[in-house]
Structures are given as structure tokens and as C-alpha cells.
Design an enzyme around this catalytic site. Structure first.
Site, PDB file in Angstrom:
ATOM      1  N   LYS A  26      -7.139  37.575 -19.782  1.00  9.69           N
ATOM      2  CA  LYS A  26      -7.631  36.749 -20.893  1.00  9.69           C
ATOM      3  C   LYS A  26      -8.413  37.603 -21.884  1.00  9.69           C
ATOM      4  CE  LYS A  26      -8.783  32.651 -19.884  1.00  9.69           C
ATOM      5  NZ  LYS A  26      -9.469  31.582 -19.144  1.00  9.69           N
ATOM      6  N   ARG A  96     -15.705  31.639 -19.386  1.00  7.88           N
ATOM      7  CA  ARG A  96     -14.441  31.465 -18.661  1.00  7.88           C
ATOM      8  C   ARG A  96     -14.133  32.698 -17.823  1.00  7.88           C
ATOM      9  NH1 ARG A  96     -10.814  27.792 -21.854  1.00  7.88           N
ATOM     10  NH2 ARG A  96     -11.891  27.212 -23.763  1.00  7.88           N
ATOM     11  N   MET A 107     -10.187  29.413 -10.816  1.00  6.97           N
ATOM     12  CA  MET A 107     -11.598  29.757 -10.970  1.00  6.97           C
ATOM     13  C   MET A 107     -12.256  28.832 -11.988  1.00  6.97           C
ATOM     14  SD  MET A 107     -11.409  33.899 -10.623  1.00  6.97           S
ATOM     15  CE  MET A 107      -9.964  34.071 -11.671  1.00  6.97           C
ATOM     16  N   ARG A 349      -1.048  34.225 -22.619  1.00  6.17           N
ATOM     17  CA  ARG A 349      -0.684  34.984 -21.418  1.00  6.17           C
ATOM     18  C   ARG A 349       0.798  34.767 -21.162  1.00  6.17           C
ATOM     19  NH1 ARG A 349      -4.204  31.052 -17.407  1.00  6.17           N
ATOM     20  NH2 ARG A 349      -3.016  29.148 -17.756  1.00  6.17           N
ATOM     21  N   SER A 774      20.226  54.408  11.020  1.00  2.00           N
ATOM     22  CA  SER A 774      19.850  53.118  10.455  1.00  2.00           C
ATOM     23  C   SER A 774      18.499  52.749  11.048  1.00  2.00           C
ATOM     24  CB  SER A 774      20.894  52.044  10.794  1.00  2.00           C
ATOM     25  OG  SER A 774      20.522  50.813  10.230  1.00  2.00           O
ATOM     26  N   CYS A 841      18.081  48.350   8.455  1.00  4.01           N
ATOM     27  CA  CYS A 841      18.732  47.076   8.794  1.00  4.01           C
ATOM     28  C   CYS A 841      17.766  46.076   9.405  1.00  4.01           C
ATOM     29  CB  CYS A 841      19.911  47.316   9.741  1.00  4.01           C
ATOM     30  SG  CYS A 841      19.439  48.034  11.319  1.00  4.01           S
ATOM     31  N   TYR A 861      21.045  52.996   1.604  1.00  3.30           N
ATOM     32  CA  TYR A 861      21.332  51.568   1.488  1.00  3.30           C
ATOM     33  C   TYR A 861      20.280  50.768   2.237  1.00  3.30           C
ATOM     34  CZ  TYR A 861      23.157  51.644   6.303  1.00  3.30           C
ATOM     35  OH  TYR A 861      23.275  51.766   7.670  1.00  3.30           O
TER      36      TYR A 861
END
Length: 885
Positions: A26, A96, A107, A349, A774, A841, A861
Site C-alpha cells: 500500500k 492503515r 489487519m 494493488r 529417479s 517421482c 524431468y
């Protein structure tokens, strides 16, 4: 001297948008909006570092803070021509919160601060509106009393209702200055009665009280819960923003509102929002009055839009909308106030949005040229894609909560309660919808889990058997619902004094972990063209491949539909529990010698061969990693006396012999017992049968389709080089036998699952006889931490709450420990064999944070459950973009 306070507005902007870590979202955006010429009331921000110091020093403020606040307050006074605490021209401020990431409503806020019994008169004189002044004073007492002094807000509402009743008023706006004076008097008396002290009249005391309350709200229960749900570290802290008040409650030419630059539900490029004439911000949020639409196009009969009521301010707001979207290049959530026809911006925002809206906005902004395609890929939260792949509860439907557990597998399902896998299967075969309820599941429940619409367990965590299998099947699952008591004998489940009987309907929400009584209406997910577009852009940007954990044709087809590039884990033990073959498995276990075992395995061979044929056919031309038998043999034998007798009769075996065999196989800690490659070495005929089934099935499919599958045979639980050397020799020998019989060959690989610390530490030696590694991070996490994932749910949440662990290590990889072993194994393995293929995996293969680590570690992978494949594809792309590769 540390700078604790940063000013904004009135041509004095010390912050900018890139300082959100210090100024909060903010504060950074208020400074940014002011710097680009938007109308922002002047103010200042106390940094997040003040919050950290506040908690580090037993809620004491750092040195020099008070002086910096006084200087910044004087700058506001000079800008607006008012003085804080002045009896005739009082400056009022808002106080704030503002964390670095948006935490809407979590809040506290205080408005109209600086009013007291003297300044309220001055405000009335200066504005020429006594009603406005006393309305503002009562709002301040109500907010300050609730937020700072801890008075229940319902006590304030009671007083207003009494005054409205006496005045014959329905709406707050109908009350006069005299009525609000009565309300203020009642508030002050009530506050003194509740707190034992009069309401504070010193504006400086009020200011520090409000600042302390906002910093204090960083640790309120709702903020703590929100941070836990959204993985926001407590150490970030919140900033506090003090800003000159502007008033939307001064009359018919004043208003307040909230808007989004695009529709946050659908992503459509339309101005979306609401406003209220003669109101302050909390009126919109609290729902005391019904807000009106911004645009005339969205106004219903009887509604007056902002476009009609305040046309000049609406035109300016539309220009601000365009400015903010162009500047931030994202959909914005805006708060504004109009005071006497003049527009003021109080916040902007990045707006919260649904996943469908997120996809549409990212794709359309890329097509509009606001962002590029790589940025569009970065914009969508991978984990949120689950919302698009599973049925969801209708958000407008009524529901009665029964209990809550862990959100183990997304989606929602309603069905009749059943307590056994067999009953789930039989009732589902008749077309009934059922929810399988178990204290915990085991591999022998697999048929019932597949038949059920959803699964509910009272034990186990996010990576328990139930959770892992449910995710793989795409079944909703709530696990570890410890508040529910299951009584198999009475066929009931109970929670909080309420009981549900077998056959009665319940609904589970696997996304929230909630369990409801009765059937709750669902909505089916809609897959948009934006989804396919974004996935295409993601695939073009990722380096790692994405495979799926799958062992049934349905799993494999689902995975391929979602874009899987092969199978990274086929758990062959799940195939053994099929009713057509479990008898042969049990006969093999009961055999007293190798000859008997081989005879039983010969009966299993055709089943296994067909299993692999089915998977190879679906994944033709793609790699398929098949894990040979892993669990200990006793898991395939019945445990209850009645089941033992039933199975013995079916097999033509002696029940006493079966009882003795079950006792022989029983283990105190089966996870670390006679399983994995230890089985293959002790009973080589098991792995030989499986290897033969794999090679024969692969050759059949290669001949049938003209495209050879790529079998990758994975030996589980290897801890020593010699174990893999022995089991690999078995596999290679069977391969040569099958190839000789068929007169044809095909490419294949043999590797191992790295799931033991010793395997990781000696990976250089193991790599000498492995084509791939793996990482089985489910078991690796268990062995690194020395805990059982099925039991850890009893205490891991406390570890996370206490800050001992940042997250459940079975949900998101423990980078320091488990991750370090993965890196050691990867480096050592590739030192021996540079072309060593590396994958993962475990369940972590579908977790975005873990996938980012896999990218950094250089894995080739990831493999995950079929329904997580889109999540992994997007997360892998974001990881590649983040690494700069």
C-alpha cells in the site's frame, strides 16, 4: 540514523513501487501513484522494519521514530493547511496496515483519527455541516474502540439501533446531527464502562494507540491463518500508513468505492466495481448499505450508477483506470473517495482474481501488448490450476459443516457413506455415488478408492497412502480428519456430537479439507481456450520435461490429455491387488520353495504383460518408467482371522499354514524392512517375471504400432552399488532371452530410485551401473527426517506453527536436507556418467516450489499425478524463466 518513515504526496514522494518490501504494497503504491500525478492525499509510511523492531524489542519502538513521525506529520499539515489537534481547523488522518503482499481484511484500520470533543466542533464549523462532523466522530470512536481498545463492535451497533428506533429512522443516513451527538455520548459512556477509562482525547495518544494496534494486528489470529494458507513469512512484517483524511460522507456530492480494472471473476475487460454516496470506506465493506454499480450499463432497475450520480468524477476515475493498468501492466484493485466532486485515490494493488480470470487476463494482456508472453506465463499461479480441473462446490449453495481435515486431493464430491472398499465397489457398480470412509487406507483398498467418488480418512497426512492414490486417480480426498471418530462395528462416523450413519449422504471438499452433512450442489469446471494458449506458451519456455505417475490405462490417458510426456512412475504393486490376480500373488507368497513361487508367477505373467501393453500403447514413443515390486510381501496377505480363513479356502491352503506364513513375514518397521531390491535379490524370480512381462509387452506394441515404447526399468530402494549390479544383471539377462525368442530388440534403460541417504551419498558408485536416477522424495524425506509420513500429521502442523519447519516437508521439499542430498546425488552421479538422466517421482514432482528447486538442481524431468501435470508444466516454465535458462 536509520530512516523509519517515508513521506508521499504533495510533491514529496520518498518511495516508489519497487520498495514494497520496505514500505509494504500500500505504501509503495501510494507513493507511486502520487509520483505519476494521480490525486493522492498526502501521508507517510512507517516501514516494515519498524514492525520487525517492534516485535524484536517486546513491542517497543526504535529510537528516533517519534521524531520522524512528528516531522512527517508537520509536512502533511503544511500541504493541506490544517493542524493535528487544532480546535478550529483540525487535521484528521487514517491509519492503515500495508504488508508487502495483499492481505485483504486481515489487519486493522482506523479512520477519522484526531477527533475529540473539541475538534469535532471545529470540523463542524470548518465544513459547515455539523451532522457530518458528529457522524465522523461516532465512526472514529467505534473503530478506535473496537480496534485499539478491544471493545466488541456489537456493543456500538446496539447503541445506534436504539437511537434509530427513537428517531424512527431505517437508514443511518436519515439520522441528524443531534442523533449522532446522542450516539457519541452513548459510545463514550459504554467505552468507559467497558475499559474503566474515558475515551482518549489527546490526538497524539490516539495516533500512537492506532499505530500500535495496526502493528499488533500483524499477529492476530486471522492474519496468522492467512499467512499460513498463503505461505507468507511472519518475519516480513507490515508497514503502517498514516494519511490525511478525505471524506466521502459530507453529502450528496461525496462518495466512496472499490473497483477493479477488469472483472475479477471472469477476467473480462470491463470496469467492475461499486460505490456509495455519502459514505466512508467501511460502509462498502460492512454491507450496512447496498452499494451501487459504477457503470450505467451494469445498473439494474432502481439503481443509480456513479456514471449518472457523479459524472465528472466517473470520467476521471475511468481515466485513472486506464493510467493504472498501463502503468502497472496488471489488473488493479482500486479504493477511492470523492469529496465534494473531487476524486482521491486511496489504494491500488494487483487485484485478487479467480484462476479462470487470471488465465484470461494474462492471455489478453499479452495479446494487447501490455505484457509479453513470458510475463503472461509468470502471472498465473500454477497451484491454482487445480481449480480448473476438478468439480467445485457451488459457492452460493447452503452447507452444514460436519468436520475438517487436510485438503489432500482437490475437487468436491457427494455420496453415500461406505466403510469398506468392497462395498464401495459393489455399490458403485450399481450406479450409486459413494464416499469411502476409512480410518486409514492401505493398498488393498485400491479398488474401492477407484470406485468411490471421494475418500475421507481420519488418519494420515497430505502424502499418506490415501492422499497420494487419490491425487493420482483425480479423486477428491480429505485426509487426517482427526476430529471425526469412525466406528466400523456400528457403521457410523461422529464429530462434535453429530453422527452420520452408513448410507447417509456427505460431501467432501478436497480443496479446503471440509466435510459437510448431506449433498451440496456442485459446479463443473470449464476449460477455456485461454488455458490451452497459456499452456502452449509455457511449454515453449520450459526446459524440464513433465511426466506422470500412472499405472492404469485411465491414469495414463488422463495424463496424456493433460500434456504428460511419458510415465515417470508406474507402481506395479497396485496392479497386484486386482481381484483377478491377487490369488496368484498370495499363492506365490505361500509357496514353500522357488518352484512353487515360479508356478504362481507364471499365472501372473499374462496379466502383467497385458498391463504393460496397455500403458505402452497409450504412451507409444514416450518413456515409461516402471518400478519393479516395492512393498513387503505381507501387505498382500489378509490380516483379520475371517479373511485369512476365506483366502485359505479360496487357495486350497491350510489356514494354520497361512497364519504361520503371515507371522513369518510380519515386520516391526516394514518401511525399512524386506522390500524393494531386497525382495528382488531374495526372490529373483519376481523381478524376472516382471522384466519378461515388460519386454514382451513392449515388443508386442512396437510390432503393432510401428513405434517402439521406451521402457525404463527402475529398481527400488537401492542403497549399495552391488544391489543394483545384481538386479540389473537379472533384468539384462531376461531382456536378452526375450529378444532372442522374438528375433527383435528394442532400446531400454535400467536405473534406480534414490530414496535412501546412503544411495545419495554413494551415487557416484551406483551411477556406474545405472542409466538413470529417479528421486523418490516421499521415502527420501522419511529416511532423512526419520519419521513416518502416515503418522507425522499428528505433530507436523505444530512444527510448522512453531516455526521449526517452514512447511510440511512431505508437501514441499525440504531444500536444506532432502534437497542437499538430491544435489549431492546429481553431482556425484553425473561426475561418473555425464549423460545420466535425472528425474523426480515423489509427490514433490507436482509442487511448484519443489519444481523450482529441481530446475536449479539440473534435473531432466519431474513426474507427478495426472491431474497435477498442467500445474507442473506451468511451474517448470516459471522455474526456467526464473533461472534465466
Amino acid at each position: 540514523m536509520t530512516k523509519w518513515v517515508y513521506s508521499f504526496g504533495a510533491d514529496h514522494n520518498e518511495g516508489r513501487a519497487g520498495m514494497r518490501n520496505l514500505l509494504g504494497g500500500k505504501g509503495a503504491n501510494l507513493a507511486e501513484m502520487a509520483s505519476i500525478g494521480l490525486p493522492v492525499p498526502p501521508g507517510f509510511t512507517l516501514t516494515t522494519e519498524v514492525c520487525t523492531a517492534f516485535y524484536d524489542n517486546d513491542r517497543a519502538y526504535p529510537e528516533y521514530l517519534a521524531g520522524q513521525v512528528r516531522d512527517a506529520l508537520a509536512r502533511i499539515e503544511a500541504a493541506v493547511g490544517l493542524r493535528f489537534g487544532d480546535k478550529h481547523r483540525p487535521l484528521l488522518v487514517s491509519v492503515r496496515s500495508g504488508a508487502r503482499v495483499s492481505m485483504p481484511g486481515m489487519m486493522d484500520t482506523v479512520l477519522n483519527l484526531g477527533l475529540n470533543d473539541a475538534t469535532v466542533e471545529g470540523l463542524g464549523e470548518a465544513s459547515g455541516d455539523a451532522r457530518f462532523a458528529w457522524d465522523s466522530y461516532r465512526r472514529f470512536i467505534q473503530m478506535y474502540g473496537s480496534v485499539v481498545l478491544g471493545v466488541d463492535h456489537h456493543r456500538f451497533e446496539e447503541i445506534i439501533e436504539h437511537v434509530k428506533l427513537d428517531a424512527g429512522a431505517i437508514e443511518d443516513t436519515a439520522l441528524s446531527a443531534q442523533d449522532w451527538h446522542r450516539v457519541v455520548h452513548g459510545y463514550k459512556e459504554m467505552v468507559q464502562g467497558e475499559t474503566g477509562k474515558p475515551f482518549p482525547q489527546d490526538p497524539e495518544e490516539q495516533l500512537w494507540g492506532a499505530i500500535g494496534a495496526v502493528f499488533g494486528s500483524w499477529m492476530n489470529p486471522r492474519a496468522i491463518t492467512y499467512r499460513r494458507l498463503h505461505d507468507i513469512p511472519a518475519g516480513w512484517g507490515t508497514a503502517v500508513n498514516v494519511q490525511a483524511m478525505v471524506f466521502g460522507n459530507m453529502g450528496a456530492d461525496c462518495a466512496t468505492g472499490v473497483c477493479f480494472t477488469r472483472d475479477p471473476s471472469t477476467g473480462e475487460n470491463i470496469f467492475y466495481g461499486e460505490f456509495l454516496v455519502n459514505a466512508q470506506g467501511e460502509d462498502v465493506v460492512a454491507g450496512i448499505r447496498t452499494p451501487q454499480p459504477l457503470s450505467s450499463l451494469r445498473a439494474k432497475p432502481g439503481e443509480v450508477s456513479m456514471e449518472e450520480a457523479l459524472p465528472k468524477a466517473y470520467e476521471e476515475l475511468c481515466r485513472v483506470r486506464e493510467t493504472l493498468e498501463r502503468h502497472y501492466r496488471d489488473m488493479q484493485d482500486i479504493e477511492f473517495t470523492i469529496q465534494q466532486n473531487r476524486l482521491y485515490m486511496l489504494q491500488t494493488r494487483s487485484g485478487k482474481r479467480t484462476t479462470a480470470a487470471s488465465l484470461r487476463i494474462a492471455v489478453e494482456m499479452a495479446n494487447e501488448g501490455l505484457i509479453d508472453r513470458s510475463e503472461a506465463v509468470r502471472r498465473v499461479n500454477p497451484a491454482a490450476l487445480d481449480q480448473l480441473l476438478h468439480p467445485m462446490l457451488d459457492p452460493t449453495a447452503k452447507r452444514t459443516i460436519f468436520s475438517k481435515g487436510l485438503p489432500a486431493s482437490p475437487g468436491a464430491a457427494s455420496g453415500a457413506v461406505v466403510f469398506s472398499a468392497d462395498e464401495a465397489e459393489s455399490r458403485a457398480a450399481k450406479g450409486e455415488q459413494v464416499i469411502l470412509v476409512r480410518i486409514e487406507t492401505s493398498p488393498e483398498d485400491i479398488h474401492g478408492m477407484h470406485a468411490a467418488r471421494g475418500i475421507l480418512t481420519t488418519r494420515g497426512g497430505m502424502t499418506s497412502h490415501a492422499a497420494v492414490v487419490a491425487r493420482g486417480m483425480g479423486r477428491p480426498c480429505v485426509a487426517g480428519a482427526g476430529g471425526i471418530s469412525v466406528d466400523y462395528g456400528a457403521q457410523t462416523l461422529s464429530a462434535g456430537g453429530r453422527r452420520v450413519n452408513a448410507g447417509e449422504m456427505i460431501t467432501i471438499d478436497g480443496a479446503s479439507g471440509e466435510v459437510f452433512v448431506g449433498s451440496v450442489p456442485m459446479i463443473e469446471p470449464a476449460m477455456s481456450g485461454d488455458f490451452a494458449t497459456l499452456m502452449e506458451w509455457a511449454d515453449a519456455r520450459r526446459r524440464m520435461r513433465v511426466r506422470a505417475n500412472a499405472e492404469t490405462p485411465l491414469d495414463a490417458e488422463t495424463a496424456k490429455k493433460f500434456g504428460a510426456e511419458g510415465i515417470g512412475l508406474c507402481r506395479t504393486e497396485h496392479m497386484f491387488f486386482d481381484p483377478s490376480r491377487i490369488g496368484a500373488v498370495q499363492k506365490m507368497i505361500m509357496a514353500s520353495d522357488e518352484r512353487g513361487r515360479r508356478a504362481a508367477l507364471e499365472r501372473l505373467l499374462p496379466f502383467q504383460r497385458q498391463d504393460f501393453r496397455d500403458l505402452f500403447r497409450i504412451m507409444a514413443g514416450l518413456p515409461v518408467t516402471i518400478r519393479l515390486l516395492d512393498p513387503p510381501l505381507h501387505e498382500f496377505l489378509p490380516h483379520a482371522e475371517a479373511e485369512l480363513a476365506e483366502v485359505a479356502e479360496a487357495l486350497g491352503a491350510d489356514v494354520d499354514a497361512m497364519r504361520r506364513r503371515a507371522a513369518e513375514l510380519a515386520e516391526a518397521n516394514p518401511m525399512l524392512g524386506h522390500r524393494g531390491c531386497r525382495l528382488g535379490i531374495t526372490y529373483p524370480e519376481i523381478y524376472e517375471m516382471q522384466a519378461r512381462a515388460i519386454f514382451e509387452g513392449a515388443l508386442d506394441v512396437a510390432k503393432e504400432l510401428g513405434r517402439a515404447p521406451v521402457p525404463e526399468i527402475m529398481i527400488p530402494l537401492v542403497g549399495m552399488r552391488r544391489e543394483l549390479e545384481i538386479t540389473r544383471a537379472q533384468v539384462d539377462r531376461v531382456a536378452q532371452e526375450v529378444f532372442a525368442e522374438a528375433g527383435r530388440t528394442l532400446e531400454y534403460q535400467v536405473g534406480t530410485m534414490i530414496e535412501l541417504p546412503r544411495a545419495a551419498l554413494t551415487a557416484d558408485a551406483i551411477a556406474e551401473v545405472a542409466d538413470f536416477f529417479s528421486f523418490g522424495t516421499n521415502d527420501l524425506t522419511q529416511t532423512v527426517f526419520g519419521l513416518s509420513r502416515d503418522d507425522a500429521g499428528k505433530f507436523l502442523p505444530h512444527y510448522v506453527d512453531a516455526g521449526i519447519l517452514p512447511k510440511d516437508p512431505f508437501v514441499s521439499m525440504d531444500i536444506e536436507g532432502v534437497g542437499a542430498l538430491v544435489q549431492i546425488a546429481a553431482e556425484k552421479g553425473r561426475r561418473t556418467r555425464p549423460d545420466l538422466k535425472l528425474g523426480i517421482c515423489g509427490e514433490h514432482g507436482g509442487d511448484p516450489a519443489s519444481i523450482a528447486f529441481c530446475e536449479m538442481a539440473g534435473l531432466d524431468y519431474v513426474s507427478c499425478s495426472p491431474y497435477r501435470v498442467p500445474v507442473a508444466r506451468l511451474a517448470a516454465a516459471q522455474a526456467a524463466l526464473g533461472s534465466g535458462k
